[in-house]
Design an enzyme around this catalytic site. Structure first.
Site, PDB file in Angstrom:
ATOM      1  N   CYS A   6      -5.267   6.624   8.057  1.00 57.79           N
ATOM      2  CA  CYS A   6      -4.792   5.566   7.165  1.00 57.79           C
ATOM      3  C   CYS A   6      -3.825   4.717   7.974  1.00 57.79           C
ATOM      4  O   CYS A   6      -2.771   5.200   8.386  1.00 57.79           O
ATOM      5  CB  CYS A   6      -4.117   6.153   5.934  1.00 57.79           C
ATOM      6  SG  CYS A   6      -3.418   4.905   4.826  1.00 57.79           S
ATOM      7  N   ASN A  55     -12.025   6.350  10.055  1.00 57.18           N
ATOM      8  CA  ASN A  55     -12.653   6.488   8.743  1.00 57.18           C
ATOM      9  C   ASN A  55     -13.702   5.389   8.627  1.00 57.18           C
ATOM     10  O   ASN A  55     -13.636   4.368   9.314  1.00 57.18           O
ATOM     11  CB  ASN A  55     -11.614   6.414   7.610  1.00 57.18           C
ATOM     12  CG  ASN A  55     -10.768   5.152   7.682  1.00 57.18           C
ATOM     13  OD1 ASN A  55     -10.830   4.393   8.634  1.00 57.18           O
ATOM     14  ND2 ASN A  55      -9.965   4.923   6.670  1.00 57.18           N
ATOM     15  N   ASN A  61      -6.310  11.330  -0.125  1.00 57.40           N
ATOM     16  CA  ASN A  61      -6.597  10.241  -1.054  1.00 57.40           C
ATOM     17  C   ASN A  61      -6.113  10.618  -2.453  1.00 57.40           C
ATOM     18  O   ASN A  61      -5.965  11.807  -2.760  1.00 57.40           O
ATOM     19  CB  ASN A  61      -8.099   9.966  -1.097  1.00 57.40           C
ATOM     20  CG  ASN A  61      -8.623   9.356   0.187  1.00 57.40           C
ATOM     21  OD1 ASN A  61      -8.010   8.440   0.735  1.00 57.40           O
ATOM     22  ND2 ASN A  61      -9.740   9.866   0.665  1.00 57.40           N
ATOM     23  N   CYS A  85      -4.844  -2.605   3.266  1.00 56.94           N
ATOM     24  CA  CYS A  85      -5.510  -1.499   3.957  1.00 56.94           C
ATOM     25  C   CYS A  85      -5.426  -1.766   5.449  1.00 56.94           C
ATOM     26  O   CYS A  85      -5.994  -2.753   5.944  1.00 56.94           O
ATOM     27  CB  CYS A  85      -6.963  -1.379   3.498  1.00 56.94           C
ATOM     28  SG  CYS A  85      -7.892  -0.079   4.359  1.00 56.94           S
ATOM     29  N   GLY A  86      -4.726  -0.897   6.173  1.00 59.69           N
ATOM     30  CA  GLY A  86      -4.532  -1.099   7.607  1.00 59.69           C
ATOM     31  C   GLY A  86      -5.804  -0.910   8.401  1.00 59.69           C
ATOM     32  O   GLY A  86      -6.142  -1.732   9.263  1.00 59.69           O
ATOM     33  N   THR A  87      -6.531   0.184   8.138  1.00 59.38           N
ATOM     34  CA  THR A  87      -7.788   0.381   8.861  1.00 59.38           C
ATOM     35  C   THR A  87      -8.801  -0.690   8.466  1.00 59.38           C
ATOM     36  O   THR A  87      -9.641  -1.097   9.277  1.00 59.38           O
ATOM     37  CB  THR A  87      -8.370   1.780   8.607  1.00 59.38           C
ATOM     38  OG1 THR A  87      -8.509   1.992   7.194  1.00 59.38           O
ATOM     39  CG2 THR A  87      -7.499   2.866   9.209  1.00 59.38           C
ATOM     40  N   ASN A 137      -1.897   1.980   7.250  1.00 56.38           N
ATOM     41  CA  ASN A 137      -0.574   1.759   6.662  1.00 56.38           C
ATOM     42  C   ASN A 137       0.162   3.078   6.479  1.00 56.38           C
ATOM     43  O   ASN A 137       1.383   3.150   6.654  1.00 56.38           O
ATOM     44  CB  ASN A 137      -0.715   1.044   5.317  1.00 56.38           C
ATOM     45  CG  ASN A 137      -1.107  -0.409   5.486  1.00 56.38           C
ATOM     46  OD1 ASN A 137      -0.712  -1.076   6.437  1.00 56.38           O
ATOM     47  ND2 ASN A 137      -1.906  -0.921   4.556  1.00 56.38           N
ATOM     48  N   ASN A 184       0.893  -1.164   0.000  1.00 55.60           N
ATOM     49  CA  ASN A 184       0.000   0.000   0.000  1.00 55.60           C
ATOM     50  C   ASN A 184       0.932   1.215   0.000  1.00 55.60           C
ATOM     51  O   ASN A 184       1.584   1.496   1.004  1.00 55.60           O
ATOM     52  CB  ASN A 184      -0.865  -0.052   1.256  1.00 55.60           C
ATOM     53  CG  ASN A 184      -1.990   0.946   1.300  1.00 55.60           C
ATOM     54  OD1 ASN A 184      -2.563   1.161   2.357  1.00 55.60           O
ATOM     55  ND2 ASN A 184      -2.339   1.569   0.193  1.00 55.60           N
TER      56      ASN A 184
END
Length: 307
Positions: free
Chosen positions: A90, A169, A81, A229-231, A92, A20
């Site tokens: 975010c 988010n 973004n 995607c970390g989240t 990551n 990412n």
């Protein structure tokens, strides 16, 4: 005559966490003016540097948006973004941001507080060793499940119930049997009711393996499908915890495999989530911005940052 390739160059770094990837622009004194068009141009993989998002590194004391967090963190992660919109968090990205601060000597190894639009997050960064992609951990906080209920996600002829999880988010998490059912994810999956996410949503498609193992694909809001995607990994674990009736499944470490690599999510004793995974700075250079920086009255002190 010497040819000057970058007459008004801005230093940049390129980093990634589990593939990412991000552009990082050092802007300690808050001098850059980044339009949405500029962000889109930089993140474009054919006409720009190319990335899943852009991180601007600015001191909290210099940026009015982050000034209230100055006592808690020196640095603010201004995340954009690739479509040019600002975002709050975010997972990551904040790990890559922390790696940059430590590798650049702007923060010591150990626990690094970072201000974000979702609040201050604390990352743990080891001293740089032979493995420059070594793991970085960030405390993501407790997930929120604020509703609404009855959310549905549709891909083609398939439709599933989804759980709204807020990790700073918004996420709509779907538990499915096969990741292929998520489709190609070139376009955002349909989410209903439309009123649930007026500003869009990241949709996470999770397949459960063992009690502590998930496979995940993610369509990120404002991005498209990303390699990781970390989240999203945190939101998927939160959804599993919410749906599980087994007390043993509510504590400990979970493994989340994504197309770009493996992330780990640890559920702490108080229900907070820690995200761990690789984070690396892989390149640096200079880029010409079409919207140059401008002097700001609150950012006139010299910067200690050296490219």
């Amino acid at each position: 005559m010497t040819l000057q390739l970058f007459p008004a160059a801005q230093a940049f770094f390129k980093g990634h966490g589990a593939e990412n990837d991000f552009i990082l622009l050092p802007d300690p004194d808050h001098r850059l003016v980044l339009s949405a068009d500029e962000v889109r141009r930089l993140c474009d993989r054919r006409t720009g540097i190319g990335a899943d998002g852009l991180l601007r590194a600015v001191r909290t004391a210099a940026d009015p948006e982050a000034a209230a967090m100055t006592a808690e963190a020196e640095w603010f992660m201004d995340y954009r973004n690739p479509d040019g919109t600002a975002a709050a968090m975010c997972g990551n990205g904040v790990r890559v941001f922390a790696r940059y601060l430590v590798d650049s000597g702007l923060a010591p190894p150990g626990t690094v507080p970072i201000a974000t639009r979702a609040g201050v997050r604390h990352a743990r960064v080891p001293a740089r060793a032979h493995d420059f992609q070594g793991p970085v951990t960030v405390l993501m906080g407790r997930p929120r499940l604020p509703g609404p209920g009855h959310i549905k996600v549709t891909v083609g002829r398939r439709r599933w119930p989804a759980l709204h999880v807020d990790m700073g988010n918004p996420h709509a998490v779907v538990i499915i049997d096969d990741l292929e059912h998520a489709g190609d994810l070139r376009t955002p999956p349909a989410v209903t009711p439309a009123s649930a996410y007026p500003h869009g949503v990241t949709v996470d498609f999770a397949v459960l393996g063992s009690a502590r193992h998930l496979q995940l694909r993610v369509h990120e809001r404002g991005v498209g499908e990303t390699r990781a995607c970390g989240t999203g990994a945190c939101a998927a674990v939160a959804a599993v915890l919410h749906s599980s009736s087994r007390a043993a499944a509510r504590a400990g470490r979970y493994t989340v495999d994504l197309p770009g690599g493996r992330l780990h999510v640890t559920v702490t004793a108080d229900g907070a989530l820690e995200l761990t995974g690789p984070a690396a700075i892989v390149a640096q250079g200079a880029v010409t911005l079409t919207s140059p920086g401008v002097p700001r009255p609150w950012a006139r002190r010299p910067s200690p940052w050296r490219p």
